[in-house]
Design a protein around this motif. Structure first.
Motif, PDB file in Angstrom:
ATOM      1  N   SER A 185      12.847   6.497  -8.650  1.00  0.00           N
ATOM      2  CA  SER A 185      13.227   5.097  -8.858  1.00  0.00           C
ATOM      3  C   SER A 185      12.623   4.223  -7.763  1.00  0.00           C
ATOM      4  O   SER A 185      12.333   4.689  -6.661  1.00  0.00           O
ATOM      5  N   ALA A 186      12.461   2.965  -8.081  1.00  0.00           N
ATOM      6  CA  ALA A 186      11.957   2.012  -7.088  1.00  0.00           C
ATOM      7  C   ALA A 186      12.909   1.954  -5.894  1.00  0.00           C
ATOM      8  O   ALA A 186      12.469   1.890  -4.748  1.00  0.00           O
ATOM      9  N   ALA A 187      14.194   2.012  -6.160  1.00  0.00           N
ATOM     10  CA  ALA A 187      15.183   1.976  -5.070  1.00  0.00           C
ATOM     11  C   ALA A 187      15.057   3.215  -4.184  1.00  0.00           C
ATOM     12  O   ALA A 187      15.159   3.116  -2.953  1.00  0.00           O
ATOM     13  N   GLY A 188      14.826   4.362  -4.787  1.00  0.00           N
ATOM     14  CA  GLY A 188      14.643   5.595  -4.015  1.00  0.00           C
ATOM     15  C   GLY A 188      13.394   5.534  -3.151  1.00  0.00           C
ATOM     16  O   GLY A 188      13.417   5.961  -1.983  1.00  0.00           O
ATOM     17  N   ARG A 189      12.308   5.006  -3.707  1.00  0.00           N
ATOM     18  CA  ARG A 189      11.075   4.856  -2.921  1.00  0.00           C
ATOM     19  C   ARG A 189      11.301   3.890  -1.762  1.00  0.00           C
ATOM     20  O   ARG A 189      10.875   4.135  -0.632  1.00  0.00           O
ATOM     21  N   ILE A 218      10.810   4.712   2.198  1.00  0.00           N
ATOM     22  CA  ILE A 218       9.877   3.916   3.001  1.00  0.00           C
ATOM     23  C   ILE A 218      10.608   3.278   4.176  1.00  0.00           C
ATOM     24  O   ILE A 218      10.141   3.321   5.314  1.00  0.00           O
ATOM     25  N   ASP A 219      11.762   2.699   3.910  1.00  0.00           N
ATOM     26  CA  ASP A 219      12.536   2.052   4.977  1.00  0.00           C
ATOM     27  C   ASP A 219      12.903   3.054   6.069  1.00  0.00           C
ATOM     28  O   ASP A 219      12.839   2.729   7.254  1.00  0.00           O
ATOM     29  N   LYS A 220      13.257   4.266   5.678  1.00  0.00           N
ATOM     30  CA  LYS A 220      13.657   5.298   6.637  1.00  0.00           C
ATOM     31  C   LYS A 220      12.506   5.656   7.582  1.00  0.00           C
ATOM     32  O   LYS A 220      12.713   5.904   8.761  1.00  0.00           O
ATOM     33  N   GLU A 221      11.273   5.693   7.063  1.00  0.00           N
ATOM     34  CA  GLU A 221      10.110   6.122   7.842  1.00  0.00           C
ATOM     35  C   GLU A 221       9.271   4.961   8.385  1.00  0.00           C
ATOM     36  O   GLU A 221       8.294   5.187   9.096  1.00  0.00           O
ATOM     37  N   TRP A 222       9.622   3.731   8.065  1.00  0.00           N
ATOM     38  CA  TRP A 222       8.789   2.571   8.353  1.00  0.00           C
ATOM     39  C   TRP A 222       8.333   2.497   9.806  1.00  0.00           C
ATOM     40  O   TRP A 222       7.165   2.225  10.085  1.00  0.00           O
ATOM     41  N   ASN A 223       9.232   2.735  10.741  1.00  0.00           N
ATOM     42  CA  ASN A 223       8.898   2.564  12.160  1.00  0.00           C
ATOM     43  C   ASN A 223       7.898   3.586  12.690  1.00  0.00           C
ATOM     44  O   ASN A 223       7.261   3.337  13.710  1.00  0.00           O
ATOM     45  N   ILE A 224       7.764   4.715  12.020  1.00  0.00           N
ATOM     46  CA  ILE A 224       6.817   5.738  12.481  1.00  0.00           C
ATOM     47  C   ILE A 224       5.606   5.869  11.555  1.00  0.00           C
ATOM     48  O   ILE A 224       4.768   6.729  11.741  1.00  0.00           O
ATOM     49  N   ALA A 262       0.834  -1.211   0.000  1.00  0.00           N
ATOM     50  CA  ALA A 262       0.000   0.000   0.000  1.00  0.00           C
ATOM     51  C   ALA A 262       0.865   1.257   0.000  1.00  0.00           C
ATOM     52  O   ALA A 262       0.612   2.189  -0.774  1.00  0.00           O
ATOM     53  N   ILE A 263       1.889   1.295   0.834  1.00  0.00           N
ATOM     54  CA  ILE A 263       2.719   2.496   0.899  1.00  0.00           C
ATOM     55  C   ILE A 263       3.560   2.642  -0.368  1.00  0.00           C
ATOM     56  O   ILE A 263       3.831   3.756  -0.812  1.00  0.00           O
ATOM     57  N   GLU A 264       3.930   1.544  -0.985  1.00  0.00           N
ATOM     58  CA  GLU A 264       4.646   1.618  -2.268  1.00  0.00           C
ATOM     59  C   GLU A 264       3.750   2.216  -3.352  1.00  0.00           C
ATOM     60  O   GLU A 264       4.209   3.019  -4.174  1.00  0.00           O
ATOM     61  N   LYS A 265       2.465   1.856  -3.345  1.00  0.00           N
ATOM     62  CA  LYS A 265       1.525   2.441  -4.314  1.00  0.00           C
ATOM     63  C   LYS A 265       1.356   3.941  -4.076  1.00  0.00           C
ATOM     64  O   LYS A 265       1.297   4.726  -5.022  1.00  0.00           O
ATOM     65  N   LEU A 266       1.268   4.325  -2.813  1.00  0.00           N
ATOM     66  CA  LEU A 266       1.192   5.764  -2.486  1.00  0.00           C
ATOM     67  C   LEU A 266       2.435   6.491  -2.973  1.00  0.00           C
ATOM     68  O   LEU A 266       2.341   7.548  -3.602  1.00  0.00           O
ATOM     69  N   ALA A 267       3.608   5.935  -2.687  1.00  0.00           N
ATOM     70  CA  ALA A 267       4.863   6.573  -3.088  1.00  0.00           C
ATOM     71  C   ALA A 267       4.959   6.692  -4.609  1.00  0.00           C
ATOM     72  O   ALA A 267       5.357   7.737  -5.135  1.00  0.00           O
ATOM     73  N   ALA A 268       4.577   5.650  -5.313  1.00  0.00           N
ATOM     74  CA  ALA A 268       4.641   5.672  -6.780  1.00  0.00           C
ATOM     75  C   ALA A 268       3.662   6.689  -7.364  1.00  0.00           C
ATOM     76  O   ALA A 268       3.959   7.337  -8.370  1.00  0.00           O
TER      77      ALA A 268
END
Length: 164
Positions: free
Chosen positions: A125-129, A133-139, A112-118
């Motif tokens: 880039s997919a790697a940038g997304r 996402i990884d940076k903010e995942w915990n919050i 779901a968050i990948e779809k929002l980011a895209a």
């Protein structure tokens, strides 16, 4: 209980309604709990056909209300052309009704968050997304609105314009 649309001529097809949700960039999520005032908050979103996804912080008033009452509505305005000489607007909008849930960490939340980011950074880039996402995942909290019912409506002037 969902009311039937009173002005049937102005009702949009399900295809047109879905198209508005697909191209829209923001809408207003409406929530309410027993004994409280309704709460409406503007949010960015992504529509997938069966659900709408939002992201938010892991705490706050939205989540308190959802815990008390998961029923919600979400409105997206596609067009709002003011026509002063007619004292009206030529509008086109969608209202969605459904149940909200907070998604648990896992593959569905990540999808779901990948779809929002895209949606909001399609050139990225997919790697940038993934890194963002990884940076903010915990919050990060992701909400899923499972669609029970949705309707689209447009101004009668737009209906007449299409009919020629």
């Amino acid at each position: 209980m969902i009311q039937a649309m009173r002005r049937k001529r102005q009702e949009l097809s399900q295809e047109d309604t879905a198209a508005i949700l697909e191209r829209g960039t923001s809408g207003v999520l409406a929530l309410a709990a027993e004994g409280s005032f309704p709460y409406a908050v503007p949010l960015s979103y992504v529509y997938t056909g069966k659900a709408i996804y939002f992201h938010c912080a892991k705490s706050g008033y939205k989540l308190e209300l959802i815990a008390q009452n998961p029923k919600a509505s979400f409105c997206v305005i596609d067009q709002d052309q003011i026509v002063p000489e007619e004292y009206t607007t030529y509008f086109r909008s969608v209202i969605v009704f459904g149940l909200l849930r907070v998604m648990e960490d896992g593959p569905a939340k990540r999808a779901a968050i990948e779809k929002l980011a895209a949606k909001y950074y399609p050139e990225g880039s997919a790697a940038g997304r993934q890194a963002a996402i990884d940076k903010e995942w915990n919050i990060l909290c992701v909400l899923e609105l499972s669609i029970s019912h949705m309707t689209g409506k447009e101004a009668i002037e737009l209906v007449k314009g299409r009919q020629g």
